[in-house]
Write an enzyme that holds these catalytic residues in place. Structure first.
Site, PDB file in Angstrom:
ATOM      1  N   GLU A   1     -12.867 -36.959 -14.706  1.00 42.27           N
ATOM      2  CA  GLU A   1     -12.516 -35.580 -15.050  1.00 42.27           C
ATOM      3  C   GLU A   1     -13.516 -35.105 -16.093  1.00 42.27           C
ATOM      4  OE1 GLU A   1      -8.298 -34.780 -15.520  1.00 42.27           O
ATOM      5  OE2 GLU A   1      -8.794 -33.331 -17.092  1.00 42.27           O
TER       6      GLU A   1
ATOM      7  N   GLU B   1      -4.865 -40.272 -17.567  1.00 37.10           N
ATOM      8  CA  GLU B   1      -4.686 -40.129 -19.020  1.00 37.10           C
ATOM      9  C   GLU B   1      -3.341 -40.640 -19.514  1.00 37.10           C
ATOM     10  OE1 GLU B   1      -5.649 -36.188 -20.357  1.00 37.10           O
ATOM     11  OE2 GLU B   1      -7.761 -36.452 -19.859  1.00 37.10           O
TER      12      GLU B   1
HETATM   13  C1  GAL Z   1      -6.971 -33.123 -19.198  1.00 33.20           C
HETATM   14  C2  GAL Z   1      -5.821 -33.355 -18.244  1.00 33.20           C
HETATM   15  C3  GAL Z   1      -5.681 -32.213 -17.268  1.00 33.20           C
HETATM   16  C4  GAL Z   1      -5.756 -30.891 -17.976  1.00 33.20           C
HETATM   17  C5  GAL Z   1      -7.041 -30.816 -18.732  1.00 33.20           C
HETATM   18  C6  GAL Z   1      -7.277 -29.495 -19.422  1.00 33.20           C
HETATM   19  O1  GAL Z   1      -6.910 -33.938 -20.288  1.00 33.20           O
HETATM   20  O2  GAL Z   1      -6.045 -34.535 -17.522  1.00 33.20           O
HETATM   21  O3  GAL Z   1      -4.477 -32.304 -16.567  1.00 33.20           O
HETATM   22  O4  GAL Z   1      -4.669 -30.780 -18.825  1.00 33.20           O
HETATM   23  O5  GAL Z   1      -7.019 -31.844 -19.700  1.00 33.20           O
HETATM   24  O6  GAL Z   1      -8.493 -29.536 -20.119  1.00 33.20           O
END
Ligand code: GAL
Length: 847
Positions: free
Chosen positions: A545, A468
């Site tokens: 993710e 990200e």
């Molecule tokens: C994502 C990020 C993670 C965590 C997650 C929580 O965007 O990559 O590290 O913060 O959100 O939802």
């Protein structure tokens, strides 16, 4: 003469058992390395020393003291004047004259952040408020708790003169300055990569030596809890001046029909002062120890001060392939031979397998399609913070495997070696991620270190160059993103042509860094993958993710006053429930699967709340590894065995007649729900879904009956329990190794008078640990709990707590006793448990 007191070492057999990729464990007779008159051979087995390399575990017997990030007078005078670096040899803390008697004695790994009480700092935004760090007082505004000093003395025998001697750190959080024998040696300033220093010229041969480190955790590397201090292992490595290059010994396999060809590569480095003719002798053994392949490189000239690449090949018939179901490992032993004498050697496990991503058919392992059923994970655990004993790594892999998870993403940093080793050994695939997405010298160095360190690991199926980085994905730095991404991907390919490279991108993957990627990863945003697939049918896609579902274990209402999230359908606005994301990724063949955020809860990022919440609620299991209800959703759809889970618990005293939502996760055809024996109806289970009822509460029992092909296959009940009456302690293993490192994970719960666990109990329990071990941490998985992780007491949270005990080096037994602390009425019946500790390979030797 060598002082052998409290020396620690690892020998070849143990190095293997620990599955370290690094050859931690080789030393040889012949070079006067061992204590005079003593054999360093392990008492337990017949392994022979193979090479003049020793790698000593330097975890034990350190001294620690807080320094200060602001005031030199509270920082042992560091920075008081101009003198610390002005003359070599003047740095007092790292001399034998310095008196560290008042410093605290401790063993590594150590994380001081987990020992600090949380601080409610309400200034500024989330970052400055310490929210991300779980309210641990680290940072420039907390100088008294952000700097730590570590110091240790060690003996070096006179006979070591002429060898190269390194101190090696697997990782420390975060900025370190290292001194040895009064001399400044070097610095390191990221929290996740290993680093080492050549001490050869600075050592006192035949006497005492002092190493001192100042560790400054004022800056972090991420936006989550990261710990503080030397939270991974430390080693002292002694090598011949003609030795193998660090992390240069590589086995690359290619499967061809029913055979595998192996490319065997290594680098000889010559610091001996004269030219040598060197060759590498490789031998490959299978799990039974049988040598199945051998190869030797022709002798090559290596000039003094130079290094030479030495390559050869080998062949294995009918190899046993590595996979999550059958994680077969082979062992490679490479010896560096000069004039018939072995001068160095390394031994490491590797696996043979193929892995590929297909744009139409997803991920393939060993030629067969396999969905990635993955989770992202940070590295901390209840009780110990970031300083995990090795055994805890396998415990955590086991917890995730219990729900069918077959892959982990090391979000968002280079992992601890023992986490990777556990994945290799236990059959967990990995997406290995570097911390900084950058082609700057330090960004590239982090990336190179990761790839070199883990490229022999069969579990690693994918490298990730970052997560990200929105500026490099789209917008202001999009063009820089293209160049940075391309440079990083290219370097990965050079160092490891066998694996593909990706990144975790929270955009549409149409520009910036994404162009260079071999495989496209989407974070969240289910709106993007279909469009992308249509537009780019030749690019393979997976979910880097997903989810970010949130739940508080054992809670069934979202209550902002209590900072709890219900266990049915909590999810952040950018996320998806397990059902939403898996119904998407699980039903498209072209998608390779994905990684849910997160497997384990972790400290920091207590979304959707702030104080007093100190840990995240994203985990599918809590900080201790106790499953939340979501765990059983995954178990139903990620494993093949029949599975059935009904929730919530059935202790709703005072809510008689009110409707309670009852959900069932199952992979069976249909489920019937009964309340006190009366059927509430049968429902078909939708694929990748769940079934649910509204049930007017009456004490007694709800029962779910799962049927397949008309036959009842599984039955699960939740009964209204009575009050808590007695404590229970259950260990994950009845016996552990007496090596000063192994741990037993103990679950604490309470039972009612009929022996049923009480899921709502929150009694406070005190523990007494005696015998051949000690307590190293406690936890309960409550994201809002501020009780100490280090004291021998803990409240249960919704019926559960966890105690971690660690063995001493003497075989015997550890006794754990639990009693209720300050009971409101009649105390719970106490419980006790004995763990045997068996004589083990001597990771630590006290002479
Ligand atoms: C994502 C990020 C993670 C965590 C997650 C929580 O965007 O990559 O590290 O913060 O959100 O939802």
């Amino acid at each position: 003469m060598v002082d052998t007191t409290r020396r620690t070492f690892i020998l070849s057999g143990i190095g293997l058992a620990g599955s370290c990729l690094l050859p931690r464990a080789l030393w040889a007779a012949g070079i006067g390395s061992g204590p005079a008159g003593k054999s360093l051979l392990p008492a337990h087995g017949g392994e022979s020393p193979v090479a003049p390399r020793e790698q000593w575990l330097l975890d034990f017997d350190w001294r620690f003291a807080f320094g200060n990030g602001d005031d030199p007078t509270k920082d042992f005078g560091y920075g008081f004047g101009q003198g610390d670096f002005s003359k070599t040899g003047d740095f007092k803390i790292a001399t034998t004259d310095f008196d560290a008697a008042g410093w605290r004695a401790l063993d590594l790994p150590h994380d001081w952040a987990v020992e600090l009480p949380p601080v409610h700092d309400d200034t500024g935004d989330d970052d400055t408020r310490l929210t991300s760090h779980g309210y641990k007082p680290l940072g420039r505004r907390y100088p008294a708790t952000s700097v730590g000093w570590y110091r240790r003395t060690f003996e070096i025998p006179a006979s070591d003169r002429g060898r190269r001697i390194w101190i090696e750190f697997d990782g420390a959080m975060r900025d370190i300055v290292l001194f040895v024998n009064g001399c400044f040696i070097g610095r390191h300033d990221d929290g996740y990569t290993p680093f080492r220093f050549d001490l050869t010229d600075f050592l006192n041969y035949g006497g005492s030596n002092v190493v001192a480190l100042r560790v400054d955790a004022s800056f972090g590397d991420g936006w989550f809890y990261e710990g503080a201090g030397i939270y991974r292992h430390v080693w002292l490595t002694k090598m011949d001046p003609v030795h193998l290059g660090r992390w240069e010994s590589v086995v690359r396999s290619a499967v061809e029909g029913d055979a595998a060809s192996l490319e065997l590569a290594g680098i000889v480095e010559n610091e001996s002062g004269h030219a040598v003719q060197a060759s590498l002798e490789w031998s490959i053994t299978d799990a039974s120890g049988r040598v199945i392949a051998q190869a030797t490189t022709p002798a090559q000239a290596v000039a003094s001060g130079a290094s030479t690449d030495c390559r050869t090949t080998a062949h294995i018939d009918a190899p046993q392939l590595w996979s999550p179901d059958e994680p077969h490992l082979y062992t490679a032993l490479v010896k560096l031979v000069v004039d018939g004498a072995t001068r160095d050697a390394e031994q490491f496990p590797f696996g043979i397998r193929t892995a590929s991503f297909d744009p139409d058919r997803g991920f393939f392992l060993n030629g067969k399609p396999l969905k990635i059923q993955g989770t992202c994970n940070h590295q901390d655990h209840a009780g110990v913070g970031a300083a995990l004993p090795d055994r805890l790594q396998s415990f955590r892999v086991g917890v995730l495997q219990g729900m069918g998870c077959n892959a982990v993403r090391t979000s968002h940093n280079m992992p601890t070696p023992e986490w990777v080793a556990a994945c290799d050994r236990m059959g967990m695939m990995m997406m290995c991620e570097t911390r900084h997405m950058s082609s700057s010298p330090s960004g590239m160095q982090q990336l190179e270190t990761m790839v070199k360190r883990y490229r022999n690991s069969p579990s690693v199926i994918l490298w990730s160059i970052g997560n990200e980085e929105w500026r490099l994905q789209k917008g202001a730095l999009e063009q820089q993103g293209e160049r940075i991404g391309a440079a990083m991907v290219e370097r990965c390919h050079e160092l490891d042509p066998t694996r593909v490279v990706s990144a975790a991108v929270n955009g549409n993957n149409e520009q910036g860094v994404s162009d260079a990627l071999d495989v496209i990863g989407f974070n969240y945003n289910l709106k993007y993958p279909d469009v992308f697939h249509r537009e780019h049918p030749k690019r393979a896609v997976y979910g880097s993710e997903t989810s970010s579902a949130i739940a508080t274990r054992g809670e069934y209402a979202t209550d902002p006053k209590k900072n709890t999230v219900n266990s049915y359908d909590g999810v952040v606005e950018w996320g998806e429930t397990p059902e939403q994301w898996w119904s998407f990724y699980g039903t498209r063949d072209w998608l390779a699967g994905g990684f849910a955020w997160t497997g384990f809860d972790y400290r920091g990022e207590p979304t959707p709340y702030g104080w007093p919440s100190v840990s995240s609620q994203f985990g599918i299991v809590d900080l201790c590894g106790f499953p939340k209800d979501y765990y059983y959703y995954y178990k139903a759809w990620w494993t093949k065995a029949p599975s059935l889970h009904v929730f919530p618990h059935w202790n709703w005293q005072g809510r008689e007649g009110q409707e309670i939502a009852v959900w069932v996760y199952s992979n069976l055809d249909e489920v019937e729900l009964l309340l006190n024996g009366k059927s509430l109806g049968i429902q078909q289970v939708p694929r990748f879904g769940h079934v649910q009822w509204k049930v007017a509460y009456a004490p007694g029992a709800i029962e779910a009956r799962g049927r397949r092909d008309g036959r009842t296959v599984l039955v699960e009940r939740r009964e209204t329990t009575g009050a808590a009456r007695k404590l229970r302690l259950t260990a994950d293993r009845p016996e552990i190794d007496a090596d000063g490192q192994d741990v037993a994970m103990i679950t604490v719960d309470v039972l009612d008078e009929h022996g049923r666990p009480v899921p709502t109990a929150n009694n406070k329990i005190a523990f007494r640990i005696s015998g051949a071990g000690k307590l190293i941490g406690v936890g309960n998985g409550d994201p809002n709990c501020h009780e100490s992780d280090k004291e021998p007491r803990r409240s249960l949270f919704n019926g559960l707590a966890q105690v971690i005990v660690q063995s001493a080096t003497d075989a015997g037994s550890i006794r754990i006793e639990a009693v209720e602390e300050s009971p409101a009425a009649e105390a719970l019946t106490p419980a006790s448990l004995t763990i045997a500790t068996k004589r083990a390979a001597p990771r630590r030797v006290v002479a």
